[in-house]
Design a protein around this motif. Structure first.
Motif, PDB file in Angstrom:
ATOM      1  N   LEU A   1      53.516  39.214  35.110  1.00 30.06           N
ATOM      2  CA  LEU A   1      52.340  38.339  35.270  1.00 30.06           C
ATOM      3  C   LEU A   1      51.124  39.071  35.843  1.00 30.06           C
ATOM      4  CD1 LEU A   1      53.984  35.002  36.433  1.00 30.06           C
ATOM      5  CD2 LEU A   1      52.876  35.471  34.246  1.00 30.06           C
ATOM      6  N   PRO A   2      51.253  39.959  36.819  1.00 30.67           N
ATOM      7  CA  PRO A   2      50.061  40.663  37.323  1.00 30.67           C
ATOM      8  C   PRO A   2      49.360  41.489  36.235  1.00 30.67           C
ATOM      9  CG  PRO A   2      51.858  40.861  38.888  1.00 30.67           C
ATOM     10  CD  PRO A   2      52.441  40.278  37.636  1.00 30.67           C
ATOM     11  N   GLU A   3      50.144  42.163  35.406  1.00 29.16           N
ATOM     12  CA  GLU A   3      49.554  42.970  34.330  1.00 29.16           C
ATOM     13  C   GLU A   3      48.855  42.082  33.295  1.00 29.16           C
ATOM     14  OE1 GLU A   3      52.946  45.385  36.028  1.00 29.16           O
ATOM     15  OE2 GLU A   3      52.595  43.278  35.513  1.00 29.16           O
ATOM     16  N   LEU A   4      49.490  40.964  32.963  1.00 28.36           N
ATOM     17  CA  LEU A   4      48.894  40.040  31.994  1.00 28.36           C
ATOM     18  C   LEU A   4      47.620  39.423  32.562  1.00 28.36           C
ATOM     19  CD1 LEU A   4      52.184  38.320  30.788  1.00 28.36           C
ATOM     20  CD2 LEU A   4      50.744  39.852  29.427  1.00 28.36           C
ATOM     21  N   LYS A   5      47.655  39.062  33.823  1.00 26.52           N
ATOM     22  CA  LYS A   5      46.478  38.456  34.446  1.00 26.52           C
ATOM     23  C   LYS A   5      45.328  39.451  34.548  1.00 26.52           C
ATOM     24  CE  LYS A   5      43.806  35.581  36.480  1.00 26.52           C
ATOM     25  NZ  LYS A   5      43.046  34.629  35.653  1.00 26.52           N
ATOM     26  N   GLU A   6      45.645  40.702  34.834  1.00 30.39           N
ATOM     27  CA  GLU A   6      44.589  41.729  34.939  1.00 30.39           C
ATOM     28  C   GLU A   6      43.778  41.811  33.647  1.00 30.39           C
ATOM     29  OE1 GLU A   6      44.076  46.562  35.631  1.00 30.39           O
ATOM     30  OE2 GLU A   6      46.076  45.649  35.662  1.00 30.39           O
ATOM     31  N   LYS A   7      44.444  41.627  32.508  1.00 32.30           N
ATOM     32  CA  LYS A   7      43.775  41.706  31.213  1.00 32.30           C
ATOM     33  C   LYS A   7      43.437  40.317  30.652  1.00 32.30           C
ATOM     34  CE  LYS A   7      44.177  46.178  31.078  1.00 32.30           C
ATOM     35  NZ  LYS A   7      42.977  47.051  31.255  1.00 32.30           N
TER      36      LYS A   7
ATOM     37  N   VAL B   1      45.342  38.014  29.246  1.00 32.62           N
ATOM     38  CA  VAL B   1      45.915  37.925  27.905  1.00 32.62           C
ATOM     39  C   VAL B   1      46.374  36.488  27.628  1.00 32.62           C
ATOM     40  CG1 VAL B   1      47.644  38.831  26.328  1.00 32.62           C
ATOM     41  CG2 VAL B   1      46.736  40.294  28.151  1.00 32.62           C
ATOM     42  N   PRO B   2      45.888  35.848  26.578  1.00 32.97           N
ATOM     43  CA  PRO B   2      46.404  34.520  26.217  1.00 32.97           C
ATOM     44  C   PRO B   2      47.843  34.609  25.735  1.00 32.97           C
ATOM     45  CG  PRO B   2      44.267  34.953  25.179  1.00 32.97           C
ATOM     46  CD  PRO B   2      44.766  36.255  25.721  1.00 32.97           C
ATOM     47  N   LEU B   3      48.621  33.572  26.049  1.00 31.39           N
ATOM     48  CA  LEU B   3      50.033  33.532  25.668  1.00 31.39           C
ATOM     49  C   LEU B   3      50.336  32.280  24.855  1.00 31.39           C
ATOM     50  CD1 LEU B   3      51.730  34.427  29.090  1.00 31.39           C
ATOM     51  CD2 LEU B   3      50.918  36.007  27.324  1.00 31.39           C
TER      52      LEU B   3
ATOM     53  N   PHE C   1      61.694  27.338  30.080  1.00 29.43           N
ATOM     54  CA  PHE C   1      60.462  26.556  30.129  1.00 29.43           C
ATOM     55  C   PHE C   1      59.665  26.843  31.394  1.00 29.43           C
ATOM     56  CE2 PHE C   1      62.479  23.966  26.810  1.00 29.43           C
ATOM     57  CZ  PHE C   1      61.395  23.763  25.970  1.00 29.43           C
ATOM     58  N   THR C   2      60.274  27.505  32.384  1.00 31.13           N
ATOM     59  CA  THR C   2      59.505  27.875  33.572  1.00 31.13           C
ATOM     60  C   THR C   2      58.469  28.947  33.261  1.00 31.13           C
ATOM     61  OG1 THR C   2      61.096  29.580  34.261  1.00 31.13           O
ATOM     62  CG2 THR C   2      61.444  27.333  35.089  1.00 31.13           C
ATOM     63  N   THR C   3      58.630  29.650  32.137  1.00 32.30           N
ATOM     64  CA  THR C   3      57.640  30.662  31.751  1.00 32.30           C
ATOM     65  C   THR C   3      56.261  30.043  31.615  1.00 32.30           C
ATOM     66  OG1 THR C   3      59.334  31.918  30.574  1.00 32.30           O
ATOM     67  CG2 THR C   3      57.052  32.397  30.019  1.00 32.30           C
ATOM     68  N   VAL C   4      56.179  28.871  31.007  1.00 33.27           N
ATOM     69  CA  VAL C   4      54.886  28.197  30.842  1.00 33.27           C
ATOM     70  C   VAL C   4      54.288  27.885  32.203  1.00 33.27           C
ATOM     71  CG1 VAL C   4      53.714  26.192  29.882  1.00 33.27           C
ATOM     72  CG2 VAL C   4      55.617  27.223  28.636  1.00 33.27           C
ATOM     73  N   LYS C   5      55.082  27.283  33.087  1.00 32.21           N
ATOM     74  CA  LYS C   5      54.610  26.926  34.430  1.00 32.21           C
ATOM     75  C   LYS C   5      54.103  28.156  35.176  1.00 32.21           C
ATOM     76  CE  LYS C   5      56.346  25.018  38.830  1.00 32.21           C
ATOM     77  NZ  LYS C   5      56.344  26.270  39.625  1.00 32.21           N
TER      78      LYS C   5
ATOM     79  N   GLU D   1      50.217  28.823  36.304  1.00 32.96           N
ATOM     80  CA  GLU D   1      49.901  28.979  37.724  1.00 32.96           C
ATOM     81  C   GLU D   1      49.286  30.335  38.032  1.00 32.96           C
ATOM     82  OE1 GLU D   1      53.552  28.106  39.719  1.00 32.96           O
ATOM     83  OE2 GLU D   1      53.275  25.932  39.564  1.00 32.96           O
ATOM     84  N   ALA D   2      49.567  31.327  37.190  1.00 32.60           N
ATOM     85  CA  ALA D   2      48.961  32.654  37.358  1.00 32.60           C
ATOM     86  C   ALA D   2      47.522  32.695  36.844  1.00 32.60           C
ATOM     87  CB  ALA D   2      49.797  33.705  36.639  1.00 32.60           C
ATOM     88  N   GLY D   3      47.081  31.603  36.211  1.00 28.50           N
ATOM     89  CA  GLY D   3      45.712  31.531  35.716  1.00 28.50           C
ATOM     90  C   GLY D   3      45.524  31.994  34.292  1.00 28.50           C
ATOM     91  N   LEU D   4      46.620  32.112  33.543  1.00 25.62           N
ATOM     92  CA  LEU D   4      46.527  32.538  32.151  1.00 25.62           C
ATOM     93  C   LEU D   4      46.295  31.351  31.224  1.00 25.62           C
ATOM     94  CD1 LEU D   4      49.476  35.084  32.183  1.00 25.62           C
ATOM     95  CD2 LEU D   4      47.049  35.644  32.036  1.00 25.62           C
ATOM     96  N   LEU D   5      45.719  31.642  30.064  1.00 19.26           N
ATOM     97  CA  LEU D   5      45.526  30.638  29.024  1.00 19.26           C
ATOM     98  C   LEU D   5      46.814  30.562  28.218  1.00 19.26           C
ATOM     99  CD1 LEU D   5      43.570  28.703  27.552  1.00 19.26           C
ATOM    100  CD2 LEU D   5      42.820  30.660  26.186  1.00 19.26           C
TER     101      LEU D   5
END
Length: 390
Positions: A255-261, A263-265, A284-288, A292-296
């Protein structure tokens, strides 16, 4: 025809919930939505008391229209003859007669991204279509909306099993870099020929990849495992391309690497079984966690893996895993609209947007609820689902 749904709970998605609200719309779009909207005398009034209105749901990743339900011998989403087929276009195999689309629209899914499959490293260009229209032309929203790229097990299995490249993750990365570099060189040569007014042979494969390099369309990268996402992120950085991750099963690990960029999921199909190694950590916790990490984040059925018609149920299961109902609804409306670049016209109930409007007989995130009325671009969907050509 103008319609007015009155006294309903209206979940606008972007502007809150309006209890006992009214929405007025026609084929040109949403005219008004609010607590005290004026209802024109020419409008057909639909009583909404005790019911819920939402925007049409958006499926961000589907093979419907390319693989027709009930026609397994006529599947058109994987051209498994070459690992590099970027010039393939999903729209050229689009079959709006697919029963899955007729069923999905009656369960509230009004728009979908139709994509080639994940057998090839470069699979081709996806399209955005409506799930209901009266003419073939009216189904099409955008013919070229993203480039399918696949990492991980699928290309390895398809081509490694034929003793061809790629048989490893290194092979996939090598093909990605080689193809992007070839397209960059092609563009330089093309520009040089134009400047010199010299003849130049067009290469359709390189022209398709060039759309990604020029950021005209995003790369839509099939990646389940963290290692595959991290590798593609490095390659995307090298070539300066825009991208979205499809599936993102192990996103919680990075999540930190994805948030840094940022990246939409597009997460899913999570209700499916663990049929291969890279699905081991699906949850299904992946979506949550990603929200919560601020990703789209959008939720997908990945139809033909899971039925697209139950997209609202998959959002409900994300709620069961801890996601808020508000965010779950966003994951099947405004979030996929933003990922697809459609947020100005779809994904929420606002004046001026297209009238994809669903009237539910209960909470849309309750598996017992179903649409009582579905409108696509202001046109009411009538009759039972059946396989027909427009």
């Amino acid at each position: 025809m103008m319609y007015a749904i009155v006294d309903a709970e209206i979940r606008t998605v972007t502007k809150g919930v309006i209890p006992l609200g009214t929405i007025v719309f026609n084929e040109k779009g949403i005219i008004s939505v609010g607590k005290d909207c004026r209802v024109p005398v020419s409008a057909r009034v639909i009583e909404g008391k005790g019911k819920v209105v939402t925007p049409g749901l958006i499926e961000a990743h589907s093979h419907a229209g390319l693989s027709e339900d009930g026609f397994p011998a006529d599947v058109d989403y994987n051209e498994m003859t070459n690992p590099v087929t970027p010039h393939m276009r999903a729209i050229d195999a689009f079959k709006p007669s697919d029963l899955a689309m007729a069923e999905a629209v009656r369960d509230g899914v009004t728009t979908m991204y139709m994509t080639p499959g994940s057998a090839n490293v470069f699979g081709g260009i996806g399209a955005i279509v409506k799930t209901y229209a009266t003419t073939y032309r009216d189904y099409i929203v955008c013919e070229e909306a993203g480039m399918k790229i696949a990492t991980g097990e699928n290309p390895k299995r398809v081509y490694g099993g034929k003793d061809k490249e790629p048989a490893t993750r290194m092979g996939i990365a090598g093909i990605l870099r080689t193809t992007f570099t070839g397209a960059a060189n092609y563009l330089e040569k093309k520009a040089h020929a134009k400047k010199k007014k010299e003849p130049f042979a067009i290469d359709l494969k390189m022209e398709a990849v060039a759309k990604v390099l020029r950021r005209e369309i995003p790369a839509r990268c099939h990646a389940h495992r963290a290692v595959d996402m991290l590798t593609f992120m490095r390659i995307a950085e090298e070539f300066g391309i825009e991208y979205v991750f499809e599936h993102a099963t192990e996103a919680e690990e990075i999540l930190p690497e994805l948030k840094e960029k940022n990246v939409p999921l597009i997460v899913g199909p999570t209700l499916w079984g663990r049929t291969k190694l890279e699905l081991h950590h699906k949850s299904f916790t992946t979506v949550k966690s990603a929200v919560e990490a601020g990703l789209l984040v959008a939720i997908t059925s990945d139809h033909g893996v899971l039925p697209m018609r139950f997209l609202a149920v998959y959002a409900a299961l994300a709620v069961r895993a801890g996601l808020s109902e508000e965010e779950a609804l966003k994951c099947v409306t405004i979030n996929p609209a933003r990922i697809l670049g459609l947020e100005r016209t779809l994904g929420s109930l606002e004046k001026g947007k297209e009238a994809d409007v669903i009237l539910w007989n209960g909470d849309p995130l309750d598996a017992r609820s179903k649409p009582e009325a579905v409108f696509v671009r202001g046109v009411r969907v009538e009759g039972e689902a059946k396989r027909v050509m427009p």
